[in-house]
Design an enzyme around this catalytic site. Structure first.
Site, PDB file in Angstrom:
ATOM      1  CB  SER A 696      -0.976  -0.029   1.167  1.00 52.61           C
ATOM      2  OG  SER A 696      -2.094  -0.789   0.818  1.00 52.61           O
ATOM      3  CG  ASP A 782      -7.708  -1.674  -2.804  1.00 50.01           C
ATOM      4  OD1 ASP A 782      -8.247  -0.933  -1.964  1.00 50.01           O
ATOM      5  OD2 ASP A 782      -6.519  -1.997  -2.766  1.00 50.01           O
ATOM      6  CG  HIS A 819      -6.319  -2.153   0.673  1.00 51.52           C
ATOM      7  ND1 HIS A 819      -5.552  -1.551  -0.303  1.00 51.52           N
ATOM      8  CD2 HIS A 819      -5.622  -2.016   1.814  1.00 51.52           C
ATOM      9  CE1 HIS A 819      -4.447  -1.069   0.240  1.00 51.52           C
ATOM     10  NE2 HIS A 819      -4.470  -1.334   1.532  1.00 51.52           N
TER      11      HIS A 819
END
Length: 850
Positions: A696, A782, A819
């Site tokens: 991320s 996501d 995610h």
């Protein structure tokens, strides 16, 4: 409530809050079943192939151990190519169509722009001038953005990417299976968490069962404190505690679902009802459920409202509070629902400012509902007296620009943590309930009158939990997590701290924090504790004498089958950054025999360097059983505690010397400096033996680092990477963007545009330079890092290379998740084995250790 990201614990217990990033080691911190603000978690990977050659259920031995006697670490002469050849020629990677004239606009939009009324270009509190005229930013792969996820060309390309990745890694099926075996073997599959007593009615815990993907929420009747001195045969069918009641089996909830996240499981005050939130798509939009634990009746199934992942009980059995999401999935409205349906849901609070997220919790004594609304730099708390009928919301202190504060309640006082008056770290302050901020005073010790936490540079304060006779402060000291027990005076009408004791531990570096503590009047404190070589423990201490070793009890220690602690070592050191002033902490974990060979003969070894460095979130020196698969193949695992986290306090994160806004490049420079030190000064490894990883916001770190020094790394893993920084941060319609203008800056503004363009990975790929091999992952649904970001970066990396010199660039896109991807613990291990197999193959370490 503001987006500070995530942590995975080997027990796969997870809470989701918000953000674009992830940290590999942030344990849940519970008190009264509430996680403190800024605690978030995630599973580490983002993709799942259904075509991989894995057994559908775990049938592997849990007793494999490695002696290391016949294992040798790869030296500098090791081959950098895969040790297991492909059975067929390497296929050509997909070539995404480029639209060379396609751009996005940063700055003030023209008066005739079709999205002028829809897009917010800056916050209402910003006085920075917009770019005027707007600046065009090349976006040749912008066509990949499809909000509906239905465009045939986009889906076709993503499926081609998955097929290509499967083809070029097909020779790793056996290695992936071996790694999966090892990882499952390092789990005690049938296990339980330490039981926690709630108000002397029930013991609460969760358990996992062999072959089942999800946990089971359990409780057992409380008789006395000696209940926990039980014996259990370790079988699936046997109850852990006498009278065990399995009141929420997530395996049953998940049946027929490809994804299942159960969040915020909370029992009512009488403990007769349970509420929880459920997401079955991975998009982090939750539904609310309430069930009667005595009858099994489902009282509420609210699926028509887009909720965030938290539910909070009122002071009775009829009231729950929930948060509603706006169109960008920002929690912004707090509602009160009466379960008997006697009234319409009541809107208690609404936050219209798109930079502010909202969260709901209760004070430790459960007297007050606390509604916190916050951006990254400013916060405001409102409270509702749950014990008084018809009470109304009252604000503790109105928001002030760049002032953060949080509160808990103790005996008529607000216990406050705040950076008011621009202190570099949080101060510990106090005022009576009902008094405004002009009455805030620093908490002082009764012995010498000195401020206990003055917000200075020496130590940082993160939060405070209140108990009947104590306060427990959590923070950091010397870069290591710390816990302090504050003893309150006997005069309950006066706020007086008679003693402040920092807890001490034997190891030099570790992770520690407040664990599950349901009972406000208890004089015992439960902590979690682990280190790089010590598996996770649930530890109970006496708040009357917290450093008395004889009064400390290990309630539960995580069993790692086959693990021998003496075979492994760890240490922590610092590396000087390129500025010649900043010392960057670095943590190492390794097999003892591997490090001895390096020390004795100067033999270089393969190293895996991990980093994050955003949102003030810390990479802790904690334990990971799955990491053993790398260590047992002769790798040294290194954690770079780069600026942008808060390992050394908030000054490690904030301007002018941290790593946000116009000093964000410090994160990337620190990481590259550590890599250079490992190679040139420490002489531990070589570029051909160095792998790197981040996820991320950590994926941004890796993307920027390989752009800065592509020659320094052999292979990079970028998990759900935030790499299209400028294109994302100019667009207020993308979830999280407006809130994160206070993290990265706003590229619509003159102040930030050029600086952010200089490090945004997609915009800085070099041509004519050989990059490391890369594995990028993403999730189609996501909401934090949109799927098109890793897809764009993979395409840019390939475009910058000729066919003859292009490294292996693989994109693995999960077409059914978001995610956090795999909510299934076994699926998670399959995905992690995919990552590790790719990494080991590129380093020439694909042989199984003897």
């Amino acid at each position: 409530p503001y987006p500070e990201r995530e942590k995975t614990v080997d027990s796969f217990q997870s809470i989701m809050i918000g953000g674009r990033g992830l940290v590999t080691a942030f344990h849940q911190r519970y008190h009264n079943n509430i996680t403190t603000p800024a605690v978030a978690l995630a599973l580490l990977l983002s993709s799942q192939f259904t075509s991989l050659a894995f057994h559908p259920s775990p049938t592997f031995s849990r007793n494999k151990s490695f002696t290391g006697n016949n294992m040798s670490a790869s030296s500098s002469s090791s081959s950098s190519s895969p040790t297991t050849p492909l059975s067929s020629p390497i296929p050509r990677p997909p070539l995404a169509r480029r639209e060379e004239n396609r751009t996005i606009l940063a700055g003030k939009l023209p008066s005739n722009h079709p999205l002028l009324q829809k897009l917010t270009r800056q916050s209402t509190t910003s006085d920075n001038p917009l770019l005027d005229p707007a600046r065009s930013v090349p976006d040749p792969y912008g066509w990949l953005r499809d909000e509906a996820r239905t465009n045939d060309e986009v889906l076709h390309l993503l499926n081609e990417e998955n097929a290509y990745t499967a083809a070029v890694t097909s020779h790793l099926d056996s290695l992936r299976g071996t790694l999966y075996e090892e990882m499952v073997g390092s789990l005690q599959e049938t296990d339980y968490t330490a039981p926690a007593n709630k108000e002397n009615k029930y013991w609460y815990y969760t358990r996992t069962n062999k072959g089942q993907s999800y946990k089971v929420y359990c409780r057992a009747p409380y008789r006395n404190d000696e209940d926990v001195n039980f014996s259990w045969d370790g079988s699936v069918d046997a109850p852990v505690m006498l009278g065990e009641e399995q009141f929420l089996d997530v395996n049953v909830v998940a049946k027929g679902q490809s994804y299942c996240s159960v969040s915020s499981v909370a029992v009512s005050k009488s403990q007769k009802l349970v509420g929880y939130m459920l997401d079955v798509t991975g998009d982090e939009i939750y539904s609310l459920y309430v069930r009667n634990l005595e009858t099994g009746e489902m009282i509420l199934e609210e699926t028509s409202i887009d909720c965030s992942g938290s539910v909070t009980w009122g002071h009775d059995e009829n009231t729950v509070f929930y948060l509603k999401l706006d169109e960008t999935q920002r929690p912004y409205q707090v509602y009160r629902r009466l379960l008997d349906g006697s009234k319409e849901d009541e809107l208690l609070f609404e936050q219209d400012d798109p930079q502010f997220w909202t969260s709901v919790s209760k004070s430790s004594d459960e007297k007050y509902l606390l509604i916190e609304t916050a951006s990254s730099e400013t916060s405001e708390v409102h409270y509702l007296d749950l014990t008084t009928p018809n009470s109304t919301l009252i604000c503790v202190a109105r928001r002030r620009s760049k002032v953060l504060y949080d509160v808990d309640h103790w005996n008529g006082y607000w216990v406050i943590t705040s950076n008011v008056d621009k202190t570099p770290n949080m101060r510990l302050m106090v005022c009576k309930v009902g008094e405004d901020e002009s009455h805030w005073k620093d908490v002082v010790g009764s012995k010498d009158g000195s401020k206990l936490f003055d917000g200075g540079y020496d130590r940082s304060l993160e939060g405070v939990d209140a108990f009947g006779k104590n306060l427990v402060a959590s923070g950091r000291s010397g870069g290591i997590p710390a816990v302090w027990v504050l003893t309150m005076g006997d005069n309950r009408d006066d706020f007086q701290v008679t003693e402040c004791t920092q807890l001490t531990f034997d190891e030099d570096a570790y992770d520690v924090g407040v664990g599950v503590n349901y009972n406000y009047d208890s004089d015992k404190l439960v902590l979690y504790y682990d280190s790089l070589i010590t598996p996770l423990q649930s530890l109970q201490v006496s708040m009357n004498d917290p450093n008395n070793a004889q009064l400390r009890t290990v309630l539960k220690s995580k069993n790692v089958p086959g693990y021998v602690k003496a075979d492994y070592g760890c240490f922590r050191t610092t590396v000087m950054s390129r500025d010649g002033e900043t010392k960057i902490p670095v943590s190492f974990v390794y097999r003892q025999d591997v490090m001895k060979r390096h020390t004795a003969a100067g033999e270089t070894v393969p190293v895996h360097l991990y980093g994050y460095g955003s949102y003030g979130m810390c990479c802790e020196a904690d334990f990971s059983a799955t990491r053993l698969s790398l260590l047992n193949r002769g790798m040294v695992f290194v954690v770079a505690h780069v600026r942008g986290g808060a390992e050394m306090g908030r000054q490690w994160y904030e301007e002018p010397n941290g790593a946000k806004y116009l000093c964000k490049k410090n994160t990337f420079n620190d990481f590259v400096d550590i890599a250079k030190w490992l190679i040139e000064d420490k002489k531990l490894t070589t570029p051909q033996q160095l792998s790197i990883e981040g996820r991320s916001a950590g994926g941004l770190l890796i993307g920027a680092s390989i752009n800065q020094a592509p020659e320094m790394f052999r292979v990079a893993i970028l998990g759900v990477p935030f790499v299209d920084v400028v294109a994302t941060m100019v667009d207020s319609s993308i979830p999280l963007t407006t809130n994160e203008w206070e993290e990265w800056g706003n590229p619509n503004e003159e102040k930030f545009f050029n600086y952010m363009m200089e490090y945004s990975p997609v915009n800085n790929v070099k041509k004519g330079v050989k990059y490391p091999s890369c594995l990028l992952t993403g999730g189609l649904h996501d909401p934090r890092v949109q799927y098109w970001e890793p897809a764009k970066f993979a395409a840019e990396l390939r475009h910058a290379h000729n066919d003859s010199d292009c490294p292996t660039i693989c994109l693995k896109m999960d077409m059914t998740a978001g995610h956090f991807s795999a909510s299934d613990r076994y699926k998670y291990l399959k995905e992690l084995s995919f990552d590790y197999a790719f990494l080991l193959d590129q380093l020439g370490l694909s042989e199984t250790p003897k």
